[in-house]
Design a protein around this motif. Structure first.
Motif, PDB file in Angstrom:
ATOM      1  N   TRP A  74      -1.195   3.263   0.077  1.00 47.11           N
ATOM      2  CA  TRP A  74      -1.800   4.044   1.147  1.00 47.11           C
ATOM      3  C   TRP A  74      -3.019   4.816   0.662  1.00 47.11           C
ATOM      4  O   TRP A  74      -3.183   5.076  -0.530  1.00 47.11           O
ATOM      5  N   LEU A  81     -10.389   5.034   2.563  1.00 40.26           N
ATOM      6  CA  LEU A  81     -10.441   3.853   3.417  1.00 40.26           C
ATOM      7  C   LEU A  81     -11.308   2.733   2.857  1.00 40.26           C
ATOM      8  O   LEU A  81     -10.937   1.554   2.955  1.00 40.26           O
ATOM      9  N   PRO A 118      -3.146   5.399   6.934  1.00 39.77           N
ATOM     10  CA  PRO A 118      -3.442   3.970   6.737  1.00 39.77           C
ATOM     11  C   PRO A 118      -2.785   3.464   5.456  1.00 39.77           C
ATOM     12  O   PRO A 118      -2.908   4.075   4.388  1.00 39.77           O
TER      13      PRO A 118
END
Length: 232
Positions: A74, A81, A118
């Protein structure tokens, strides 16, 4: 165990972390999610073990026990990201690892006390290898000897010397099988025999509702096997 003493789970995680460092262009630490983990880096954690389809063992060699280590990767915050994108692209392009987009279950993150973020699930195959048992030492000198082959003939008869046709005659423990002819005669050819262990040959006779065994002397010129009628 691997050559460096690590077990299969630790090895699978370390190999994945090394690959991720190359794919993401930055080191990937190993640790569980934490509520305040928002430094923007990727973090890896072995989440669960899943059994794989096993291969049946045969003989003395045991097949490895195969399983899959599912990892959770993660991003700690928005700054992570781009690295997560790079890992997803590398994994789906090269096919090194199986990636699943199923890490959004709120219950998963609640178990860690953290909010959803995410993440990817990455499966790594692993196995437990069983050592092959050592062969017992040979304590005696190995000697080879050649087996001979026996050939002999005989007859199968009933009461009053009546020939019994179509009786199945076999030598137990070998592939040799024959049947008696109309005169009750049979011929055995090429049965393995140890010349250092002379003795009778065991025959099994099947037919007419009976299964009989008889020991015969292969040196006898006219072997006669008498089958009594089955009791009523």
């Amino acid at each position: 165990m691997s050559t460096d003493g690590r077990g299969p789970i630790e090895t699978a995680t370390a190999e994945l972390a090394a690959w991720l460092a190359t794919a993401a262009g930055q080191p990937v630490p190993i640790g569980p999610p934490r509520p305040a983990d928002d430094a923007g880096v990727l973090t890896l954690w072995p989440l669960e073990l899943r059994a794989s389809r096993q291969t049946r063992s045969s003989g003395a060699v045991r097949e490895p026990y195969r399983f899959t280590v599912r990892h959770l990767l993660w991003a700690g915050g928005p700054a992570g990201l781009p690295a997560l994108d790079q890992v997803l692209t590398a994994a789906t392009s090269g096919g090194e690892y199986a990636v699943l987009l199923e890490a959004g279950d709120p219950r998963l993150w609640a178990a860690f006390g953290a909010g959803p973020r995410p993440a990817l699930l990455i499966d790594v195959p692993a196995q437990v290898t069983h050592p092959t048992p050592a062969a017992p030492p040979v304590l005696r000198t190995l000697r080879l000897r050649q087996l001979g082959q026996l050939s002999f003939t005989g007859r199968v008869v009933g009461p009053e010397d009546q020939p019994l046709a179509a009786m199945r005659v076999e030598v137990p423990g070998t592939a040799y099988v024959t049947s008696t002819d109309a005169g009750g005669r049979f011929r055995v050819v090429g049965v393995p025999h140890d010349p250092q262990r002379p003795g009778p040959v065991l025959l099994r006779l099947t037919g007419r509702g009976q299964v009989l065994t008889a020991e015969v002397d292969p040196a006898e010129p006219d072997i006669v096997i008498v089958c009594a009628p089955p009791p009523r």
